[in-house]
Design an enzyme around this catalytic site. Structure first.
Site, PDB file in Angstrom:
ATOM      1  N   CYS A 237      -9.687  75.474  69.674  1.00 29.90           N
ATOM      2  CA  CYS A 237      -8.274  75.640  70.034  1.00 29.90           C
ATOM      3  C   CYS A 237      -7.941  77.121  70.180  1.00 29.90           C
ATOM      4  O   CYS A 237      -7.296  77.537  71.149  1.00 29.90           O
ATOM      5  CB  CYS A 237      -7.381  74.994  68.977  1.00 29.90           C
ATOM      6  SG  CYS A 237      -5.621  74.951  69.426  1.00 29.90           S
ATOM      7  N   CYS A 238      -8.387  77.937  69.228  1.00 27.07           N
ATOM      8  CA  CYS A 238      -8.147  79.381  69.297  1.00 27.07           C
ATOM      9  C   CYS A 238      -8.809  79.976  70.538  1.00 27.07           C
ATOM     10  O   CYS A 238      -8.253  80.873  71.178  1.00 27.07           O
ATOM     11  CB  CYS A 238      -8.700  80.074  68.048  1.00 27.07           C
ATOM     12  SG  CYS A 238      -7.712  79.838  66.562  1.00 27.07           S
TER      13      CYS A 238
ATOM     14  N   CYS B  80      -9.464  84.286  64.531  1.00 25.72           N
ATOM     15  CA  CYS B  80      -9.308  83.386  65.670  1.00 25.72           C
ATOM     16  C   CYS B  80     -10.379  83.584  66.727  1.00 25.72           C
ATOM     17  O   CYS B  80     -10.519  82.768  67.634  1.00 25.72           O
ATOM     18  CB  CYS B  80      -7.929  83.565  66.297  1.00 25.72           C
ATOM     19  SG  CYS B  80      -7.634  85.236  66.925  1.00 25.72           S
TER      20      CYS B  80
ATOM     21  N   CYS C 112      -0.352  76.809  62.419  1.00 22.79           N
ATOM     22  CA  CYS C 112      -1.425  77.428  61.638  1.00 22.79           C
ATOM     23  C   CYS C 112      -0.926  78.600  60.798  1.00 22.79           C
ATOM     24  O   CYS C 112      -1.714  79.428  60.345  1.00 22.79           O
ATOM     25  CB  CYS C 112      -2.546  77.892  62.564  1.00 22.79           C
ATOM     26  SG  CYS C 112      -3.317  76.550  63.486  1.00 22.79           S
TER      27      CYS C 112
ATOM     28  N   CYS D  73       0.218  81.131  65.557  1.00 23.75           N
ATOM     29  CA  CYS D  73       0.788  79.891  66.055  1.00 23.75           C
ATOM     30  C   CYS D  73       1.521  79.174  64.911  1.00 23.75           C
ATOM     31  O   CYS D  73       1.083  79.219  63.759  1.00 23.75           O
ATOM     32  CB  CYS D  73      -0.309  78.987  66.605  1.00 23.75           C
ATOM     33  SG  CYS D  73      -1.082  79.602  68.118  1.00 23.75           S
TER      34      CYS D  73
END
Length: 264
Positions: A147-148, A258, A233, A230
């Protein structure tokens, strides 16, 4: 797995929360230190522009407190009254807190500038979400890093394409992964020079600069969010807790990055 994570920690504190770390006592010693270091940062960045050219160096602004210090130095340095001509860009992951968007707008208004914003590729995000779920990053480190990568790393690579150097707001004392952070280093992953002008700044010095120059900042900092990424997170931290404890709090602190600053 998700069942092992206390997602209840993702809680926004009430607006009245008052974090004393954002309001340090402005002693003569602290003010002198901040003023000296600010001049040194301006000189370092001026030398970087002279070496690489204004069009070849860019600043990655994630709108944390440190990045707001650098934004002010780059766009409106109080001691010199001149602008450095360094490009400023930001990564909009699509899952930022509303307070971060508010700050982006405030920066553009305060400094009469237009920020360059990079977004993740829509088709990549759609594939990830449709395959794994909207909050799959909680389920494993691999899915979190994926995702990162799609929301931050890949857009960063586009932002740095064609550049010779970039600037970050990282500080050495922020986490175990940033100890001994040099002011200048070669970024082997992106194949360009990297400057960390605030490497030796303390958190108190960062906030002293913000208060002295009335620099706009993310209001989540007042609610005990020392490090903001984000929204899903990022959580608030307790008094005395590590300043990066609110980022990916379910993972080992020695590996919580990240991917933007991982050395290869």
């Amino acid at each position: 797995m998700t069942s092992d994570i206390n997602l209840g920690q993702v809680v926004m504190l009430k607006g009245g929360a008052n974090n004393p770390a954002t309001k340090p006592a402005l002693t003569d010693e602290l003010v002198a230190s901040v003023n000296r270091k600010a001049i040194e940062v301006h000189e370092l960045l001026s030398q970087a522009v002279a070496e690489f050219g204004a069009g070849n160096i860019t600043f990655a602004n994630s709108f944390g407190a440190e990045d707001m210090v650098l934004t002010d130095i780059i766009l409106n340095h109080q001691a010199n009254g001149d602008k450095l001509g360094i490009e400023i860009f930001s990564l909009d992951t699509g899952r930022l807190p509303v307070e971060t968007y508010d700050l982006m707008a405030a920066v553009e208004s305060r400094y009469n500038t237009r920020l360059k914003v990079f977004f993740p590729k829509a088709d990549t995000v759609e594939t990830y979400v449709n395959s794994h779920g909207i909050n799959a990053f909680y389920e494993s480190i691999e899915l979190r890093k994926a995702c990162c990568h799609m929301r931050k790393v890949e857009p960063l690579q586009r932002a740095l394409n064609g550049k010779k150097a970039w600037i970050t707001g990282m500080r050495a004392e922020q986490s175990a992964t940033r100890v001994n952070l040099p002011v200048r280093e070669f970024d082997s992953g992106n194949q360009l020079e990297k400057f960390n002008p605030l490497s030796d700044w303390s958190e108190k010095e960062v906030w002293a600069y913000i208060r002295l120059h009335e620099v706009p900042y993310n209001k989540l900092h007042d609610q005990f969010y020392p490090s903001i990424g984000c929204a899903p997170c990022t959580r608030a931290v307790a008094m005395g807790e590590d300043i990066r404890a609110g980022r990916w709090w379910w993972e080992d602190p020695t590996s919580k990055e990240c991917g933007l600053h991982v050395k290869k």
